[in-house]
Design a protein around this motif. Structure first.
Motif, mmCIF file in Angstrom:
data_model
loop_
_atom_site.group_PDB
_atom_site.id
_atom_site.type_symbol
_atom_site.label_atom_id
_atom_site.label_comp_id
_atom_site.label_asym_id
_atom_site.label_seq_id
_atom_site.Cartn_x
_atom_site.Cartn_y
_atom_site.Cartn_z
ATOM 1 N N ARG A 165 -3.417 10.574 -3.891
ATOM 2 C CA ARG A 165 -2.731 8.921 -3.330
ATOM 3 C C ARG A 165 -3.901 8.181 -3.598
ATOM 4 N NH1 ARG A 165 2.953 9.566 0.308
ATOM 5 N NH2 ARG A 165 3.213 11.574 -0.016
ATOM 6 N N LEU A 166 -3.600 7.211 -4.855
ATOM 7 C CA LEU A 166 -4.767 6.032 -4.706
ATOM 8 C C LEU A 166 -4.156 4.762 -4.529
ATOM 9 C CD1 LEU A 166 -6.829 7.935 -7.270
ATOM 10 C CD2 LEU A 166 -6.614 7.976 -5.504
ATOM 11 N N ALA A 167 -2.430 4.567 -4.377
ATOM 12 C CA ALA A 167 -1.609 3.335 -4.687
ATOM 13 C C ALA A 167 -2.422 2.137 -4.288
ATOM 14 C CB ALA A 167 -0.760 3.541 -4.040
ATOM 15 N N ARG A 168 -2.477 0.735 -4.761
ATOM 16 C CA ARG A 168 -2.868 0.084 -3.776
ATOM 17 C C ARG A 168 -4.076 -0.266 -4.196
ATOM 18 N NH1 ARG A 168 1.545 1.160 -1.819
ATOM 19 N NH2 ARG A 168 0.573 1.892 0.450
ATOM 20 N N ASN A 169 -5.487 -0.418 -5.210
ATOM 21 C CA ASN A 169 -6.643 0.034 -4.383
ATOM 22 C C ASN A 169 -6.935 -1.541 -6.349
ATOM 23 O OD1 ASN A 169 -8.318 1.657 -3.474
ATOM 24 N ND2 ASN A 169 -6.772 3.408 -3.796
ATOM 25 N N LEU A 179 0.974 12.171 -8.279
ATOM 26 C CA LEU A 179 -0.650 11.537 -8.352
ATOM 27 C C LEU A 179 0.010 10.199 -8.685
ATOM 28 C CD1 LEU A 179 -2.987 10.857 -9.995
ATOM 29 C CD2 LEU A 179 -2.241 11.124 -12.549
ATOM 30 N N ASP A 180 -0.592 8.862 -7.435
ATOM 31 C CA ASP A 180 0.445 8.377 -7.500
ATOM 32 C C ASP A 180 -1.023 6.918 -7.303
ATOM 33 O OD1 ASP A 180 1.778 5.858 -6.535
ATOM 34 O OD2 ASP A 180 2.183 6.527 -4.563
ATOM 35 N N LEU A 181 -0.732 6.537 -8.046
ATOM 36 C CA LEU A 181 -1.683 5.232 -8.995
ATOM 37 C C LEU A 181 -0.815 3.805 -9.572
ATOM 38 C CD1 LEU A 181 -2.742 7.528 -11.836
ATOM 39 C CD2 LEU A 181 -4.689 6.351 -9.912
ATOM 40 N N HIS A 182 -0.052 3.806 -8.345
ATOM 41 C CA HIS A 182 1.146 2.669 -8.162
ATOM 42 C C HIS A 182 0.486 1.872 -7.686
ATOM 43 C CE1 HIS A 182 2.639 2.626 -4.278
ATOM 44 N NE2 HIS A 182 2.852 1.876 -4.211
ATOM 45 N N GLN A 183 0.456 0.085 -8.324
ATOM 46 C CA GLN A 183 0.066 -1.361 -7.881
ATOM 47 C C GLN A 183 -1.875 -1.089 -7.824
ATOM 48 O OE1 GLN A 183 1.781 -2.575 -4.668
ATOM 49 N NE2 GLN A 183 0.147 -4.144 -4.000
ATOM 50 N N TYR A 197 -4.681 17.483 0.776
ATOM 51 C CA TYR A 197 -3.826 15.970 0.393
ATOM 52 C C TYR A 197 -4.887 15.494 0.620
ATOM 53 C CZ TYR A 197 0.486 18.843 1.043
ATOM 54 O OH TYR A 197 1.668 19.901 0.662
ATOM 55 N N LEU A 198 -4.811 14.503 -0.387
ATOM 56 C CA LEU A 198 -6.334 13.423 -0.133
ATOM 57 C C LEU A 198 -5.508 11.953 0.038
ATOM 58 C CD1 LEU A 198 -8.897 11.911 0.138
ATOM 59 C CD2 LEU A 198 -9.206 12.615 -2.375
ATOM 60 N N PHE A 199 -5.499 10.796 0.423
ATOM 61 C CA PHE A 199 -4.946 9.453 0.529
ATOM 62 C C PHE A 199 -5.454 8.344 0.577
ATOM 63 C CE2 PHE A 199 -0.429 12.293 2.820
ATOM 64 C CZ PHE A 199 -0.531 12.571 2.032
ATOM 65 N N LEU A 200 -5.871 7.927 -0.153
ATOM 66 C CA LEU A 200 -6.797 6.233 -0.651
ATOM 67 C C LEU A 200 -6.306 5.371 -0.343
ATOM 68 C CD1 LEU A 200 -10.293 8.706 -1.988
ATOM 69 C CD2 LEU A 200 -10.055 7.260 0.358
ATOM 70 N N ASN A 243 2.961 8.520 -10.261
ATOM 71 C CA ASN A 243 3.567 7.317 -10.583
ATOM 72 C C ASN A 243 2.929 6.062 -10.768
ATOM 73 O OD1 ASN A 243 4.633 4.338 -9.218
ATOM 74 N ND2 ASN A 243 5.013 5.476 -7.416
ATOM 75 N N ILE A 244 2.783 5.090 -11.526
ATOM 76 C CA ILE A 244 2.780 4.346 -12.341
ATOM 77 C C ILE A 244 3.276 2.783 -12.535
ATOM 78 C CG2 ILE A 244 0.253 3.859 -14.502
ATOM 79 C CD1 ILE A 244 1.353 6.830 -15.530
ATOM 80 N N ALA A 245 3.723 2.625 -11.366
ATOM 81 C CA ALA A 245 4.329 1.639 -11.397
ATOM 82 C C ALA A 245 3.066 0.165 -10.841
ATOM 83 C CB ALA A 245 5.429 1.521 -10.224
ATOM 84 N N LYS A 246 3.747 -0.652 -10.891
ATOM 85 C CA LYS A 246 3.008 -2.035 -10.655
ATOM 86 C C LYS A 246 1.722 -2.052 -11.575
ATOM 87 C CE LYS A 246 6.282 -3.291 -6.651
ATOM 88 N NZ LYS A 246 6.239 -3.813 -5.055
#
Length: 352
Positions: free
Chosen positions: A148-152, A171-175, A125-128, A198-201
């Motif tokens: 998780r790479l959200a809000r970058n 895979l979280d790429l949202h915002q 698990y890698l949260f950035l 997740n490719i929202a926002k």
């Protein structure tokens, strides 16, 4: 007595069970009798709970650098700091790391030492999230299960960055700042185990290309998508939860049977430009259509089976499974037409 399990609840239970089992296995593999083989030094900036000896809490400490990580650590919490770089030196002894949380720091791509992440062979698990990344970091550990790479500020996905991540389930790429040009036909190639994308926002105007076939949850809220291509969902036959809220979908942008897909149980199309309810499948359980431009509801037209068939089947046949229907924020005046209730016999809530 026959016990009936709602498919969507079963799916959520299954995902939760997989998550719980994975974390438990990771924890249980380190037998307490072997803890004595590890030195119990603790970086002075951090907290090492005696009851959780393979975890290191360095969050909310105002750190600008990652401290030296002891060999025993599996779970590393570094969120809410001022860290700008990820270098190899702090991880020299940390060969057992499974989990790293680096959310809410100031990490840039140039601040990540070349190859440092891929050397963490056991990382799952890698949260950035909430950093300063402009592209997906590469190379990544091949055993990752969640990224998780959200809000970058990510606008670029390097070619082949996901190609070896066969175990990745989320895979979280949202915002971020992704355009259509960032998502090529081979961008997600290799993600054979992916369950949630997740490719929202972002700034997408088109549906992304080549979504992995095993994807169950696809989140595309808050983009500028106008069109659903013909037969788009045939390439992702297991998709169950689909979110397209806050886009620019109109009636003309949806094929006649675009959402008539048997796998979809939860469909969210709130805050678009629809003037009518699109055709749906009898398996659909939750439908969100609030804040569109719909003026009326005709049960005969939207029923996935004929009204006569639905009425004859009653509660015992293969009737439509819709349980939740949200229509508020449109131009519809109550009451709900009787033919809607006749068709959707399992409806438990209608918001209008």
């Amino acid at each position: 007595m026959t016990l009936k399990v709602c498919p969507s609840l079963f799916l959520l239970f299954l995902v939760h069970s997989v998550w719980t089992r994975t974390v438990r296995q990771v924890y249980d593999e380190l037998d307490p009798e072997h803890w004595s083989h590890y030195t119990f030094e603790c970086p002075q900036e951090c907290f090492c709970p005696p009851s959780f000896p393979n975890a290191l809490y360095c969050d909310n400490k105002g750190l600008k650098e990652i401290p030296a990580i002891p060999a025993r650590i599996w779970y590393l919490y570094l969120q809410n700091n001022l860290i700008e770089t990820i270098s190899e030196k702090p991880f020299v002894n940390a060969t057992h790391l499974r989990w790293i949380n680096l959310n809410k720091n100031k990490i840039t791509n140039s601040g990540i030492e070349s190859g440092v992440l891929s050397k963490l062979k056991r990382l799952l698990y890698l949260f950035l999230e909430d950093n300063e990344l402009e592209e997906v970091p590469a190379p990544l550990p091949v055993g990752l299960e969640q990224l998780r790479l959200a809000r970058n500020k990510i606008s670029r996905i390097p070619e082949g960055v996901f190609s070896n991540l066969e175990n990745l389930t989320m895979l979280d790429l949202h915002q971020n700042s992704l355009l259509d040009s960032a998502l090529q036909s081979d961008t997600f190639q290799g993600l054979n185990s992916l369950m949630q994308l997740n490719i929202a926002k972002n700034s997408l105007k088109k549906m992304p290309l080549s979504i992995p076939a095993n994807t169950l949850q696809l989140f595309l809220d808050n983009n500028s998508i106008e069109v659903i291509p013909e037969n788009y969902f045939s390439a992702i036959p297991k998709v169950t939860f689909l979110r397209l809220n806050y886009n620019k979908l109109s009636d003309d942008g949806i094929p006649s049977n675009g959402f008539n897909v048997s796998s979809i149980l939860d469909l969210q199309l709130s805050h678009n430009q629809l003037t009518k309810i699109p055709p749906i499948n009898a398996h659909l359980e939750h439908l969100h259509l609030d804040h569109n431009r719909i003026k009326s509801v005709n049960g005969t037209q939207i029923c996935p089976v004929s009204i006569t068939v639905a009425e004859d089947y009653g509660f015992y046949g293969n009737i439509p499974r819709l349980r939740y229907l949200r229509l508020d924020g449109n131009e519809i005046q109550p009451p709900i037409p009787l033919d809607v209730m006749i068709c959707f016999r399992l409806l438990q809530a209608v918001v209008i």
